[in-house]
Write a protein that holds these residues in place. Structure first.
Motif, PDB file in Angstrom:
ATOM      1  N   ALA A 124     -25.597  -4.625  36.807  1.00 22.34           N
ATOM      2  CA  ALA A 124     -27.024  -4.441  37.073  1.00 22.34           C
ATOM      3  C   ALA A 124     -27.330  -4.546  38.554  1.00 22.34           C
ATOM      4  O   ALA A 124     -26.785  -5.377  39.261  1.00 22.34           O
ATOM      5  CB  ALA A 124     -27.821  -5.469  36.291  1.00 22.34           C
ATOM      6  N   SER A 125     -28.244  -3.690  39.008  1.00 23.57           N
ATOM      7  CA  SER A 125     -28.743  -3.771  40.373  1.00 23.57           C
ATOM      8  C   SER A 125     -30.107  -4.421  40.417  1.00 23.57           C
ATOM      9  O   SER A 125     -30.569  -4.835  41.477  1.00 23.57           O
ATOM     10  CB  SER A 125     -28.813  -2.372  40.989  1.00 23.57           C
ATOM     11  N   ILE A 126     -30.781  -4.485  39.286  1.00 22.09           N
ATOM     12  CA  ILE A 126     -32.016  -5.250  39.168  1.00 22.09           C
ATOM     13  C   ILE A 126     -31.622  -6.658  38.759  1.00 22.09           C
ATOM     14  O   ILE A 126     -30.994  -6.865  37.724  1.00 22.09           O
ATOM     15  CB  ILE A 126     -32.962  -4.645  38.114  1.00 22.09           C
ATOM     16  N   VAL A 127     -31.979  -7.652  39.570  1.00 20.18           N
ATOM     17  CA  VAL A 127     -31.558  -9.028  39.303  1.00 20.18           C
ATOM     18  C   VAL A 127     -32.776  -9.938  39.221  1.00 20.18           C
ATOM     19  O   VAL A 127     -33.824  -9.657  39.799  1.00 20.18           O
ATOM     20  CB  VAL A 127     -30.590  -9.535  40.394  1.00 20.18           C
ATOM     21  N   PRO A 163     -35.174   3.751  44.123  1.00 25.10           N
ATOM     22  CA  PRO A 163     -36.058   3.110  43.154  1.00 25.10           C
ATOM     23  C   PRO A 163     -35.513   3.212  41.732  1.00 25.10           C
ATOM     24  O   PRO A 163     -34.591   3.975  41.453  1.00 25.10           O
ATOM     25  CB  PRO A 163     -37.364   3.900  43.311  1.00 25.10           C
ATOM     26  N   GLY A 164     -36.101   2.420  40.838  1.00 24.85           N
ATOM     27  CA  GLY A 164     -35.721   2.476  39.431  1.00 24.85           C
ATOM     28  C   GLY A 164     -36.896   2.094  38.557  1.00 24.85           C
ATOM     29  O   GLY A 164     -37.911   1.589  39.028  1.00 24.85           O
ATOM     30  N   VAL A 165     -36.758   2.377  37.278  1.00 28.56           N
ATOM     31  CA  VAL A 165     -37.759   1.987  36.288  1.00 28.56           C
ATOM     32  C   VAL A 165     -37.199   0.843  35.472  1.00 28.56           C
ATOM     33  O   VAL A 165     -36.024   0.857  35.072  1.00 28.56           O
ATOM     34  CB  VAL A 165     -38.136   3.176  35.384  1.00 28.56           C
ATOM     35  N   VAL A 166     -38.016  -0.185  35.220  1.00 29.59           N
ATOM     36  CA  VAL A 166     -37.579  -1.381  34.518  1.00 29.59           C
ATOM     37  C   VAL A 166     -38.506  -1.635  33.330  1.00 29.59           C
ATOM     38  O   VAL A 166     -39.719  -1.445  33.433  1.00 29.59           O
ATOM     39  CB  VAL A 166     -37.597  -2.610  35.463  1.00 29.59           C
ATOM     40  N   LEU A 184     -39.803   0.087  40.291  1.00 30.28           N
ATOM     41  CA  LEU A 184     -39.432  -0.883  41.321  1.00 30.28           C
ATOM     42  C   LEU A 184     -38.776  -0.141  42.476  1.00 30.28           C
ATOM     43  O   LEU A 184     -37.712   0.468  42.315  1.00 30.28           O
ATOM     44  CB  LEU A 184     -38.469  -1.921  40.728  1.00 30.28           C
ATOM     45  N   ALA A 185     -39.421  -0.189  43.634  1.00 32.87           N
ATOM     46  CA  ALA A 185     -38.918   0.526  44.801  1.00 32.87           C
ATOM     47  C   ALA A 185     -37.620  -0.095  45.311  1.00 32.87           C
ATOM     48  O   ALA A 185     -37.276  -1.236  44.981  1.00 32.87           O
ATOM     49  CB  ALA A 185     -39.967   0.518  45.906  1.00 32.87           C
ATOM     50  N   SER A 217     -44.119 -17.156  35.828  1.00 34.33           N
ATOM     51  CA  SER A 217     -43.783 -15.924  36.538  1.00 34.33           C
ATOM     52  C   SER A 217     -42.279 -15.793  36.691  1.00 34.33           C
ATOM     53  O   SER A 217     -41.572 -16.777  36.922  1.00 34.33           O
ATOM     54  CB  SER A 217     -44.442 -15.905  37.921  1.00 34.33           C
ATOM     55  N   VAL A 218     -41.801 -14.561  36.579  1.00 34.89           N
ATOM     56  CA  VAL A 218     -40.384 -14.235  36.737  1.00 34.89           C
ATOM     57  C   VAL A 218     -40.272 -13.205  37.847  1.00 34.89           C
ATOM     58  O   VAL A 218     -41.018 -12.212  37.865  1.00 34.89           O
ATOM     59  CB  VAL A 218     -39.788 -13.675  35.431  1.00 34.89           C
ATOM     60  N   GLN A 219     -39.364 -13.427  38.794  1.00 34.28           N
ATOM     61  CA  GLN A 219     -39.198 -12.517  39.919  1.00 34.28           C
ATOM     62  C   GLN A 219     -37.980 -11.636  39.696  1.00 34.28           C
ATOM     63  O   GLN A 219     -36.863 -12.124  39.516  1.00 34.28           O
ATOM     64  CB  GLN A 219     -39.041 -13.295  41.229  1.00 34.28           C
ATOM     65  N   LEU A 220     -38.188 -10.316  39.707  1.00 33.98           N
ATOM     66  CA  LEU A 220     -37.104  -9.342  39.621  1.00 33.98           C
ATOM     67  C   LEU A 220     -37.001  -8.600  40.947  1.00 33.98           C
ATOM     68  O   LEU A 220     -38.016  -8.294  41.582  1.00 33.98           O
ATOM     69  CB  LEU A 220     -37.339  -8.345  38.485  1.00 33.98           C
ATOM     70  N   THR A 221     -35.763  -8.293  41.367  1.00 37.84           N
ATOM     71  CA  THR A 221     -35.525  -7.642  42.648  1.00 37.84           C
ATOM     72  C   THR A 221     -34.584  -6.468  42.469  1.00 37.84           C
ATOM     73  O   THR A 221     -33.588  -6.556  41.734  1.00 37.84           O
ATOM     74  CB  THR A 221     -34.909  -8.630  43.661  1.00 37.84           C
ATOM     75  N   ASN A 222     -34.886  -5.369  43.138  1.00 34.45           N
ATOM     76  CA  ASN A 222     -34.028  -4.185  43.139  1.00 34.45           C
ATOM     77  C   ASN A 222     -33.130  -4.219  44.373  1.00 34.45           C
ATOM     78  O   ASN A 222     -33.609  -4.091  45.497  1.00 34.45           O
ATOM     79  CB  ASN A 222     -34.896  -2.919  43.144  1.00 34.45           C
ATOM     80  N   ARG A 223     -31.836  -4.376  44.174  1.00 38.86           N
ATOM     81  CA  ARG A 223     -30.900  -4.445  45.300  1.00 38.86           C
ATOM     82  C   ARG A 223     -30.399  -3.078  45.739  1.00 38.86           C
ATOM     83  O   ARG A 223     -29.636  -2.975  46.712  1.00 38.86           O
ATOM     84  CB  ARG A 223     -29.699  -5.317  44.915  1.00 38.86           C
ATOM     85  N   ASP A 224     -30.780  -2.024  45.022  1.00 41.38           N
ATOM     86  CA  ASP A 224     -30.280  -0.679  45.326  1.00 41.38           C
ATOM     87  C   ASP A 224     -31.040  -0.038  46.482  1.00 41.38           C
ATOM     88  O   ASP A 224     -32.113  -0.509  46.893  1.00 41.38           O
ATOM     89  CB  ASP A 224     -30.389   0.213  44.096  1.00 41.38           C
ATOM     90  N   ASP A 225     -30.490   1.074  46.953  1.00 41.38           N
ATOM     91  CA  ASP A 225     -31.121   1.856  48.016  1.00 41.38           C
ATOM     92  C   ASP A 225     -32.062   2.909  47.454  1.00 41.38           C
ATOM     93  O   ASP A 225     -32.529   3.784  48.197  1.00 41.38           O
ATOM     94  CB  ASP A 225     -30.050   2.549  48.877  1.00 41.38           C
TER      95      ASP A 225
END
Length: 237
Positions: free
Chosen positions: A19-22, A48-51, A80-81, A38-46
């Protein structure tokens, strides 16, 4: 976005290691007296993606359209950008929980990997990457401590089985249990033991001389400690 949610619901592949969304943290602690967490999700990719996110009551094969956990997630689906984060709010809307123990649910989040434009029809996806983490609703003043789970556990032999009792109000995330006695050893790996619950395995040792346990705490760190040999009468609740 509603149509996208339907596509996600039907195509789940669990592959959290890729996973790249962590998520920040290794589990979600929900104080029982809190309105929401609250839960924080982060996109580590270069890119965007849909979650999509949802909760389940213990079914590892759950999907957004079939899961029945008593939570509202906001937002349930979002874009998520690249290299950005998103806060997801979880709100419990179920019945009052037991006050002498934690209650457990599971938080799922799925990301859509990138696909080459024109490589396949717009309404098809090659694979989805899913992650799943514990949500522990935690009342105040529970017996025991997440840092001292070895002190509130007991191990004993009976009728050819090895028993482990979690004598606390917290879930025990057991990493390993090593039991030795009379020249023999037995190792148990990776099990979640509910509060005030006893689990058992076929015994390969004839007596419990010493028991060492490793468990995982709220921050994902591994702790170790000696478990006191006991018997069912010592650990009743």
């Amino acid at each position: 976005m509603k149509g996208m949610a339907s596509v996600l619901a039907g195509m789940l592949i669990c592959a959290s290691a890729q996973a790249s969304i962590v998520m920040t943290g290794s589990r979600i602690i929900y104080p029982a007296d809190s309105r929401e967490v609250s839960v924080q999700l982060t996109n580590r990719d270069d890119f965007p993606g849909v979650v999509q996110v949802w909760l389940d009551e213990g079914n590892a094969q759950s999907a957004p359209q079939t899961a029945t956990a008593p939570f509202i997630t906001t937002p349930p689906v979002f874009r998520l950008a690249a290299h950005s984060g998103q806060t997801v709010r979880l709100r419990y809307v179920g019945k009052p929980v037991a006050q002498d123990r934690e209650s457990l649910w599971w938080f799922n989040f799925v990301q859509i990997p990138p696909t080459e434009k024109g490589a396949q029809p717009d309404n098809q996806l090659m694979v989805l990457v899913r992650s799943r983490v514990k949500v522990l609703m935690r009342p105040k003043d529970l017996a025991g401590s997440p840092l001292e789970m070895a002190h509130t556990s007991r191990v004993w032999l009976q009728d050819g089985k090895l028993f482990l009792r979690n004598h606390s109000g917290y879930y025990l995330a057991l990493s390993s249990l090593d039991v030795s006695g009379a020249g023999k050893k037995q190792r148990i790996l990776s099990q979640t033991v509910a509060p005030w619950t006893t689990v058992s395995w076929p015994a390969t040792v004839k007596q419990v001389g010493e028991a060492q346990m490793r468990w995982i705490n709220d921050q994902g760190a591994t702790f170790a400690g000696r478990v006191t040999p006991g018997n069912p009468g010592d650990v009743s609740h």
